[in-house]
Design a protein around this motif. Structure first.
Motif, mmCIF file in Angstrom:
data_model
loop_
_atom_site.group_PDB
_atom_site.id
_atom_site.type_symbol
_atom_site.label_atom_id
_atom_site.label_comp_id
_atom_site.label_asym_id
_atom_site.label_seq_id
_atom_site.Cartn_x
_atom_site.Cartn_y
_atom_site.Cartn_z
ATOM 1 N N TYR A 229 1.103 -1.374 -0.084
ATOM 2 C CA TYR A 229 -0.067 -0.055 0.014
ATOM 3 C C TYR A 229 0.819 1.023 0.210
ATOM 4 O O TYR A 229 2.028 1.102 0.263
ATOM 5 N N TRP A 230 0.176 2.217 -0.081
ATOM 6 C CA TRP A 230 1.003 3.543 -0.465
ATOM 7 C C TRP A 230 0.327 4.828 0.185
ATOM 8 O O TRP A 230 -0.629 4.778 0.507
ATOM 9 N N ASN A 231 0.946 5.988 0.461
ATOM 10 C CA ASN A 231 0.593 7.112 0.694
ATOM 11 C C ASN A 231 -0.446 7.581 0.020
ATOM 12 O O ASN A 231 -0.384 7.561 -1.392
ATOM 13 N N GLY A 232 -1.766 8.063 0.458
ATOM 14 C CA GLY A 232 -2.838 8.387 -0.338
ATOM 15 C C GLY A 232 -3.684 7.621 -0.517
ATOM 16 O O GLY A 232 -4.760 7.634 -0.972
ATOM 17 N N ASP A 233 -3.588 5.934 -0.270
ATOM 18 C CA ASP A 233 -4.524 4.925 -0.447
ATOM 19 C C ASP A 233 -5.607 5.266 0.535
ATOM 20 O O ASP A 233 -5.215 5.535 1.735
ATOM 21 N N MET A 234 -6.620 4.715 0.248
ATOM 22 C CA MET A 234 -7.781 4.878 1.328
ATOM 23 C C MET A 234 -8.243 3.559 1.770
ATOM 24 O O MET A 234 -8.400 2.351 0.819
ATOM 25 N N ALA A 235 -9.036 3.543 2.646
ATOM 26 C CA ALA A 235 -9.395 1.984 3.129
ATOM 27 C C ALA A 235 -10.579 2.351 4.377
ATOM 28 O O ALA A 235 -10.726 3.310 4.819
ATOM 29 N N PHE A 236 -11.085 1.161 4.724
ATOM 30 C CA PHE A 236 -12.238 1.085 5.835
ATOM 31 C C PHE A 236 -11.649 0.276 6.835
ATOM 32 O O PHE A 236 -11.117 -1.085 6.417
ATOM 33 N N VAL A 237 -11.600 0.552 8.144
ATOM 34 C CA VAL A 237 -11.092 -0.181 9.192
ATOM 35 C C VAL A 237 -12.467 -1.348 9.523
ATOM 36 O O VAL A 237 -13.488 -0.963 9.825
ATOM 37 N N SER A 238 -11.770 -2.593 9.424
ATOM 38 C CA SER A 238 -12.800 -3.577 9.745
ATOM 39 C C SER A 238 -12.624 -4.170 11.274
ATOM 40 O O SER A 238 -13.640 -4.399 11.872
ATOM 41 N N ARG A 239 -11.624 -4.091 11.872
ATOM 42 C CA ARG A 239 -11.406 -4.263 13.199
ATOM 43 C C ARG A 239 -10.022 -4.123 13.663
ATOM 44 O O ARG A 239 -9.112 -3.939 12.739
ATOM 45 N N PHE A 240 -9.671 -4.240 15.127
ATOM 46 C CA PHE A 240 -8.574 -4.061 15.668
ATOM 47 C C PHE A 240 -7.873 -5.377 16.275
ATOM 48 O O PHE A 240 -8.793 -6.156 16.871
ATOM 49 N N VAL A 241 -6.496 -5.620 16.012
ATOM 50 C CA VAL A 241 -6.066 -6.990 16.250
ATOM 51 C C VAL A 241 -4.962 -6.592 17.384
ATOM 52 O O VAL A 241 -4.016 -5.871 17.159
ATOM 53 N N LYS A 242 -4.866 -7.464 18.247
ATOM 54 C CA LYS A 242 -3.553 -7.510 19.405
ATOM 55 C C LYS A 242 -2.491 -7.777 18.649
ATOM 56 O O LYS A 242 -2.429 -8.765 17.870
ATOM 57 N N ASP A 243 -1.304 -7.120 18.887
ATOM 58 C CA ASP A 243 -0.084 -7.192 18.381
ATOM 59 C C ASP A 243 1.086 -7.547 19.422
ATOM 60 O O ASP A 243 0.873 -6.833 20.362
ATOM 61 N N ASP A 244 1.912 -8.600 19.097
ATOM 62 C CA ASP A 244 2.864 -8.691 20.238
ATOM 63 C C ASP A 244 3.955 -7.858 20.301
ATOM 64 O O ASP A 244 4.752 -7.739 21.267
ATOM 65 N N SER A 245 4.017 -6.795 19.432
ATOM 66 C CA SER A 245 5.017 -5.866 19.205
ATOM 67 C C SER A 245 4.687 -4.731 20.415
ATOM 68 O O SER A 245 3.900 -4.640 21.035
ATOM 69 N N PHE B 291 3.870 -1.636 19.792
ATOM 70 C CA PHE B 291 2.844 -0.831 19.226
ATOM 71 C C PHE B 291 1.455 -1.331 19.863
ATOM 72 O O PHE B 291 0.412 -0.284 19.738
ATOM 73 N N GLY B 292 1.424 -2.553 20.262
ATOM 74 C CA GLY B 292 -0.029 -3.065 20.944
ATOM 75 C C GLY B 292 -1.119 -3.463 20.070
ATOM 76 O O GLY B 292 -1.221 -4.622 20.138
ATOM 77 N N TYR B 293 -1.350 -2.399 19.212
ATOM 78 C CA TYR B 293 -2.654 -2.707 18.277
ATOM 79 C C TYR B 293 -2.417 -2.295 17.034
ATOM 80 O O TYR B 293 -1.946 -1.309 16.952
ATOM 81 N N TYR B 294 -2.878 -3.084 15.996
ATOM 82 C CA TYR B 294 -2.864 -2.775 14.495
ATOM 83 C C TYR B 294 -4.264 -2.701 14.061
ATOM 84 O O TYR B 294 -5.170 -3.540 14.351
ATOM 85 N N ALA B 295 -4.638 -1.926 13.235
ATOM 86 C CA ALA B 295 -6.166 -1.815 12.597
ATOM 87 C C ALA B 295 -6.051 -2.712 11.173
ATOM 88 O O ALA B 295 -5.288 -2.517 10.373
ATOM 89 N N GLU B 296 -6.911 -3.716 11.240
ATOM 90 C CA GLU B 296 -7.172 -4.471 10.073
ATOM 91 C C GLU B 296 -7.879 -3.877 9.249
ATOM 92 O O GLU B 296 -8.955 -3.431 9.497
ATOM 93 N N SER B 297 -7.083 -3.653 7.896
ATOM 94 C CA SER B 297 -8.382 -2.425 7.106
ATOM 95 C C SER B 297 -8.381 -3.189 5.609
ATOM 96 O O SER B 297 -7.728 -4.082 5.340
ATOM 97 N N ILE B 298 -9.395 -2.650 4.938
ATOM 98 C CA ILE B 298 -9.515 -3.217 3.636
ATOM 99 C C ILE B 298 -9.464 -1.977 2.735
ATOM 100 O O ILE B 298 -10.088 -0.862 2.716
#
Length: 354
Positions: free
Chosen positions: A47-63, A65-72
């Protein structure tokens, strides 16, 4: 109303039947279902800067950063984004209809005003009526209206369309930062298109005619890049005051970096001094142990046991250190003779005594 210095995107709003609506970028964590735009992409291959998406859910991450947004993405591709990579696109009340800007206002309509259907009533309309535009022909006491070509419309179904102020319709001066960022994004897009034409479509496998066509396209792209770079240069020249402020901030940051380097060197020197002191201490300890080892065997006792540390012992017989000793057991009681048992590797003691 969006502020003039906010980054505005005009996008089709499916909740309004596809009417073009203005969205503003907001730097916060998204909510599931919200629309986002990528502004600081980590993974440039997906993906690139300027791309648009919709957030479907948030997923726990072991890093960390804590959580990341699973997006489409708009093309259906599933990606993972951290908070720092995107901004939320919040809808405003400004819509674009037939090339004009209107503000959706939640109030009772008046005759001859335009309205837009936002939530059709189950008894009067269908989902297909969402986003339809109508003109008010009559207002009833209950604030319901009659509108053409819709007919009866309840107060809860519509918003009044008020033309945006003329001052807002006039072109606003662009923020130099946004202008330069947009131009840089366009340059990057053109460069990616150039690379895609050459590699993804098989530049070396095409016939002469197609290669000539692509060469012309490449030339046009390079011309566009040069024109955009010239515009960037011009914008820099027209933004001397802004650039001066940036340079001042960069100078302050450089001073802070130099201070950190100095502190780092000072800490390094202190660390080296501690290492040297530790080395000298180790030498003194070794020297002291050697002195002890030389002094204890000099005793006239026929058998000497030395325990320097728990679990570490030495045995001397007639002034000579016994090697191969594995364990020592001493039995001593008040009024009785003391006895001892020494377990050692056979041969080692005998060889040492010869």
């Amino acid at each position: 109303m969006a502020k003039t210095n906010e980054k505005i995107h005009v996008l089709a709003d499916e909740s309004l039947g596809g009417i073009k609506r203005e969205y503003v970028e907001v730097d916060r964590k998204a909510i599931e279902g919200e629309r986002i735009v990528i502004v600081e992409a980590d993974c440039q291959s997906e993906y690139w800067n300027g791309d648009m998406a919709f957030v479907s859910r948030f997923v726990k991450d072991d890093s960390r950063f804590g959580y990341y947004a699973e997006s489409i993405l708009v093309n259906g591709q599933l990606i993972a984004l951290y908070d720092r990579e995107y901004r939320v696109l919040e809808p405003t009340n400004i819509v674009h209809i037939d090339g004009e800007r209107y503000e959706m206002v939640d109030r009772k309509a008046e005759v001859d005003e335009k309205i837009v259907i936002i939530a059709p009533d189950d008894d009067l309309a269908v989902d297909g009526d969402i986003g339809k535009i109508a003109t008010v022909t009559e207002v009833f006491s209950e604030e319901d209206i009659d509108a053409s070509p819709m007919g009866w419309v309840k107060r809860s179904e519509y918003r009044v369309l008020v033309p945006a102020e003329s001052s807002e319709e006039e072109p606003q001066p662009s923020d130099p930062i946004d202008v330069i960022a947009n131009l840089a994004t366009r340059v990057a897009e053109l460069e990616r298109e150039n690379k895609r034409i050459k590699e993804d479509l098989g530049w070396n496998e095409m016939g002469p005619g197609r290669i000539a066509e692509l060469r012309n396209a490449d030339s046009d792209i390079r011309h566009d890049i040069a024109a955009l770079e010239e515009r960037v240069d011009n914008d820099y020249e027209e933004s001397d005051a802004w650039a001066g402020s940036v340079n001042e901030k960069m100078s302050r940051l450089q001073d802070e970096i130099d201070t950190l380097h100095k502190d780092n060197r000072r800490h390094g020197e202190e660390l080296e001094a501690l290492k040297y002191a530790a080395k000298e201490t180790d030498g003194k300890v070794a020297h002291l142990e050697a002195d002890i080892e030389e002094s204890f065997p000099a005793t006239d006792a026929p058998l000497v046991f030395i325990c320097r540390k728990p679990g570490r012992f030495e045995v001397y017989q007639d002034g000579k250190k016994l090697h191969g000793v594995m364990s020592v057991r001493i039995n001593a009681k008040v009024g009785e003779f003391a006895t001892h048992e020494i377990e050692y590797i056979s041969g080692a003691t005998e060889e040492e005594r010869q």
